[in-house]
Design an enzyme around this catalytic site. Sequence first.
Site, PDB file in Angstrom:
ATOM      1  N   TYR A   9      -3.593  -0.284  10.265  1.00 52.32           N
ATOM      2  CA  TYR A   9      -4.461   0.002   9.122  1.00 52.32           C
ATOM      3  C   TYR A   9      -5.188   1.328   9.362  1.00 52.32           C
ATOM      4  CZ  TYR A   9      -3.644  -4.529   6.945  1.00 52.32           C
ATOM      5  OH  TYR A   9      -3.051  -5.607   6.338  1.00 52.32           O
ATOM      6  N   TYR A  25       0.804  -1.218   0.000  1.00 52.03           N
ATOM      7  CA  TYR A  25       0.000   0.000   0.000  1.00 52.03           C
ATOM      8  C   TYR A  25       0.841   1.274   0.000  1.00 52.03           C
ATOM      9  CZ  TYR A  25      -3.852  -3.072   1.438  1.00 52.03           C
ATOM     10  OH  TYR A  25      -4.782  -4.072   1.520  1.00 52.03           O
ATOM     11  N   ASN A  41      -8.251   2.558   9.115  1.00 52.53           N
ATOM     12  CA  ASN A  41      -9.502   2.728   9.857  1.00 52.53           C
ATOM     13  C   ASN A  41      -9.366   2.549  11.364  1.00 52.53           C
ATOM     14  OD1 ASN A  41     -10.487   3.056   7.302  1.00 52.53           O
ATOM     15  ND2 ASN A  41     -11.872   1.320   7.341  1.00 52.53           N
ATOM     16  N   HIS A  95      -4.165   6.474  -1.191  1.00 55.55           N
ATOM     17  CA  HIS A  95      -4.693   6.536   0.176  1.00 55.55           C
ATOM     18  C   HIS A  95      -3.571   6.692   1.203  1.00 55.55           C
ATOM     19  CE1 HIS A  95      -8.056   6.336   2.780  1.00 55.55           C
ATOM     20  NE2 HIS A  95      -7.994   5.064   3.140  1.00 55.55           N
TER      21      HIS A  95
END
Length: 199
Positions: A63, A14, A65, A19
């Site tokens: 992560y 990622y 969230n 993001h």
Amino acid sequence: MKLVVGLGNYPKKYWFTKHNIGFLTVQEYARKHNLEWKRTMFHPFLSAKDETRDVLLILPLTYMNNSGKAVGYFRNSVNPEDILLICDDLNLPWLRMRLRYQGSSGGHKGLESVFSVFGTDKIPRLRLGIDRPSDGDVVKYVLSPFGESEREDLPVYLSAAFATIDRWIEGDDPQRLMSLVNDPNYVRKYFGGEDGAEV
């Protein structure tokens, strides 16, 4: 102590996705200042300390969230106003930044998680615009890598973010700093030249 937090997803796949631009910003900011990342057992984050300015950089390992789980570790040792959260923003065009010292999360799950843990939204945040997808598939878009033109822009974008972080750490007047950073032409105006002009 001041805390600078790059919100994102830790797994390497990622790292260079849209993001993760907040995460990437803090990664590269540490590199610029020759700071070493460390992980302490049982801590849900990586940290890099700038001893000369009493600043701690952190990258959550939880992560996006669940970012509050990592930042919340400092709930009893750092005041909310001494934390700068850096994240992506779908509602801002590419190369646009927005600095705020309080206010809603705007639907950003990483910000929501941190605000929930601290019980306040009076936490400074620097949002970096990543634009919206043309086809409306937000999840696919935010988890996709930067495009070729975006990769070319990243050095300029990150330089502007670094300068903003430095000014926040140095305690620039909030209203003045917001006026400067939130100008639609901030990135191009001050950092788009060949000489990397500074504000």
